[in-house]
Design a protein around this motif. Structure first.
Motif, PDB file in Angstrom:
ATOM      1  N   ARG A  52      27.269  38.616  43.802  1.00  0.00           N
ATOM      2  CA  ARG A  52      28.518  39.135  44.380  1.00  0.00           C
ATOM      3  C   ARG A  52      29.715  38.705  43.534  1.00  0.00           C
ATOM      4  O   ARG A  52      30.621  39.491  43.280  1.00  0.00           O
ATOM      5  N   LEU A  53      29.700  37.455  43.103  1.00  0.00           N
ATOM      6  CA  LEU A  53      30.784  36.923  42.279  1.00  0.00           C
ATOM      7  C   LEU A  53      30.854  37.661  40.948  1.00  0.00           C
ATOM      8  O   LEU A  53      31.936  38.001  40.465  1.00  0.00           O
ATOM      9  N   SER A  54      29.708  37.960  40.354  1.00  0.00           N
ATOM     10  CA  SER A  54      29.661  38.700  39.078  1.00  0.00           C
ATOM     11  C   SER A  54      30.276  40.085  39.212  1.00  0.00           C
ATOM     12  O   SER A  54      31.075  40.509  38.367  1.00  0.00           O
ATOM     13  N   ILE A  55      29.896  40.790  40.259  1.00  0.00           N
ATOM     14  CA  ILE A  55      30.425  42.141  40.476  1.00  0.00           C
ATOM     15  C   ILE A  55      31.929  42.082  40.713  1.00  0.00           C
ATOM     16  O   ILE A  55      32.690  42.880  40.153  1.00  0.00           O
ATOM     17  N   ARG A  72      40.427  54.203  43.105  1.00  0.00           N
ATOM     18  CA  ARG A  72      40.303  53.617  44.439  1.00  0.00           C
ATOM     19  C   ARG A  72      38.953  52.934  44.653  1.00  0.00           C
ATOM     20  O   ARG A  72      38.855  51.974  45.388  1.00  0.00           O
ATOM     21  N   SER A  73      37.910  53.419  44.009  1.00  0.00           N
ATOM     22  CA  SER A  73      36.592  52.806  44.204  1.00  0.00           C
ATOM     23  C   SER A  73      36.562  51.381  43.647  1.00  0.00           C
ATOM     24  O   SER A  73      35.835  50.537  44.160  1.00  0.00           O
ATOM     25  N   TRP A  74      37.359  51.103  42.592  1.00  0.00           N
ATOM     26  CA  TRP A  74      37.435  49.730  42.100  1.00  0.00           C
ATOM     27  C   TRP A  74      38.045  48.834  43.166  1.00  0.00           C
ATOM     28  O   TRP A  74      37.568  47.736  43.417  1.00  0.00           O
ATOM     29  N   LEU A  75      39.103  49.329  43.774  1.00  0.00           N
ATOM     30  CA  LEU A  75      39.770  48.580  44.837  1.00  0.00           C
ATOM     31  C   LEU A  75      38.799  48.326  45.983  1.00  0.00           C
ATOM     32  O   LEU A  75      38.704  47.205  46.492  1.00  0.00           O
ATOM     33  N   SER A  76      38.047  49.333  46.366  1.00  0.00           N
ATOM     34  CA  SER A  76      37.056  49.180  47.435  1.00  0.00           C
ATOM     35  C   SER A  76      35.991  48.163  47.068  1.00  0.00           C
ATOM     36  O   SER A  76      35.600  47.330  47.889  1.00  0.00           O
ATOM     37  N   THR A  77      35.504  48.237  45.844  1.00  0.00           N
ATOM     38  CA  THR A  77      34.472  47.298  45.400  1.00  0.00           C
ATOM     39  C   THR A  77      34.998  45.872  45.435  1.00  0.00           C
ATOM     40  O   THR A  77      34.310  44.961  45.897  1.00  0.00           O
ATOM     41  N   ILE A  78      36.205  45.665  44.955  1.00  0.00           N
ATOM     42  CA  ILE A  78      36.813  44.323  44.968  1.00  0.00           C
ATOM     43  C   ILE A  78      36.905  43.810  46.405  1.00  0.00           C
ATOM     44  O   ILE A  78      36.512  42.681  46.700  1.00  0.00           O
ATOM     45  N   VAL A  80      35.226  44.788  49.145  1.00  0.00           N
ATOM     46  CA  VAL A  80      33.911  44.604  49.774  1.00  0.00           C
ATOM     47  C   VAL A  80      33.228  43.350  49.233  1.00  0.00           C
ATOM     48  O   VAL A  80      32.628  42.578  49.995  1.00  0.00           O
ATOM     49  N   GLN A  81      33.311  43.142  47.918  1.00  0.00           N
ATOM     50  CA  GLN A  81      32.685  41.946  47.345  1.00  0.00           C
ATOM     51  C   GLN A  81      33.338  40.677  47.893  1.00  0.00           C
ATOM     52  O   GLN A  81      32.643  39.693  48.168  1.00  0.00           O
ATOM     53  N   ARG A  82      34.636  40.695  48.067  1.00  0.00           N
ATOM     54  CA  ARG A  82      35.319  39.539  48.654  1.00  0.00           C
ATOM     55  C   ARG A  82      34.860  39.307  50.090  1.00  0.00           C
ATOM     56  O   ARG A  82      34.610  38.173  50.496  1.00  0.00           O
ATOM     57  N   MET A  83      34.743  40.375  50.854  1.00  0.00           N
ATOM     58  CA  MET A  83      34.275  40.237  52.236  1.00  0.00           C
ATOM     59  C   MET A  83      32.853  39.674  52.265  1.00  0.00           C
ATOM     60  O   MET A  83      32.553  38.767  53.046  1.00  0.00           O
ATOM     61  N   LEU A 137      38.822  34.834  45.245  1.00  0.00           N
ATOM     62  CA  LEU A 137      38.454  35.048  46.646  1.00  0.00           C
ATOM     63  C   LEU A 137      39.606  35.532  47.511  1.00  0.00           C
ATOM     64  O   LEU A 137      39.399  35.946  48.643  1.00  0.00           O
ATOM     65  N   SER A 138      40.820  35.507  46.959  1.00  0.00           N
ATOM     66  CA  SER A 138      41.999  35.876  47.736  1.00  0.00           C
ATOM     67  C   SER A 138      42.150  37.388  47.858  1.00  0.00           C
ATOM     68  O   SER A 138      42.112  38.119  46.866  1.00  0.00           O
ATOM     69  N   ASP A 139      42.385  37.855  49.079  1.00  0.00           N
ATOM     70  CA  ASP A 139      42.585  39.285  49.334  1.00  0.00           C
ATOM     71  C   ASP A 139      43.825  39.841  48.637  1.00  0.00           C
ATOM     72  O   ASP A 139      43.922  41.041  48.416  1.00  0.00           O
ATOM     73  N   SER A 140      44.754  38.976  48.299  1.00  0.00           N
ATOM     74  CA  SER A 140      46.009  39.449  47.723  1.00  0.00           C
ATOM     75  C   SER A 140      46.066  39.359  46.198  1.00  0.00           C
ATOM     76  O   SER A 140      47.043  39.783  45.594  1.00  0.00           O
TER      77      SER A 140
END
Length: 150
Positions: A52-55, A72-78, A80-83, A137-140
């Protein structure tokens, strides 16, 4: 028979071992294989954390080094991986002590992901990760130029 079941039908073996544990039939347990499987479960959690960290790192690198191609898919991937990483850490708090070690391995794989998906040369990316774990790990946190969601 127990060892044989382990080799021919792993699922049936797991169900049998669970029943033996519930029934407290300690002398019937397949201890060598049971110990090995429990150790593997811990290793799988560490591997899941690294993956997860690698992705996530790979997408953060793409985000930073190819701002003109952000989608937008990059944003989604970032996100989701954080979650998913936060879920893993909540469910396995002892893995927090492994994060620093995992970061180095994950960063190397993240570079490979970014190189493969951007066609940028490997030398584009820093040898060592410039993001802190807190940032990753930060959402922001989004490296580089701000993202416009127009």
């Amino acid at each position: 028979m127990i060892n044989n079941l382990y080799d021919i039908d792993f699922y049936a073996w797991t169900q049998q071992q669970a029943k033996l544990l519930r029934d407290r039939q300690w002398h019937e347990l397949d201890l060598p294989n049971l110990i090995e499987e429990i150790e593997c479960l811990g290793k799988q959690q560490r591997q899941e954390l690294r993956n997860r960290l690698s992705i996530l790192i790979g997408h953060l690198l793409k985000w930073e080094y190819q701002p003109q191609k952000r989608i937008r898919s990059w944003l989604s991937t970032i996100r989701v991986q954080r979650m998913d990483l936060n879920d893993i850490l909540q469910e396995n708090p002892s893995l927090k002590s492994y994060l620093e070690e995992a970061l180095h391995k994950a960063y190397q794989k993240g570079i490979e992901l970014a190189v493969g998906e951007t066609n940028l040369p490997n030398k584009t990316f820093p040898v060592e990760c410039t993001y802190t774990l807190e940032e990753i790990l930060s959402d922001s946190f989004f490296p580089g130029e701000p993202y416009s969601q127009e």
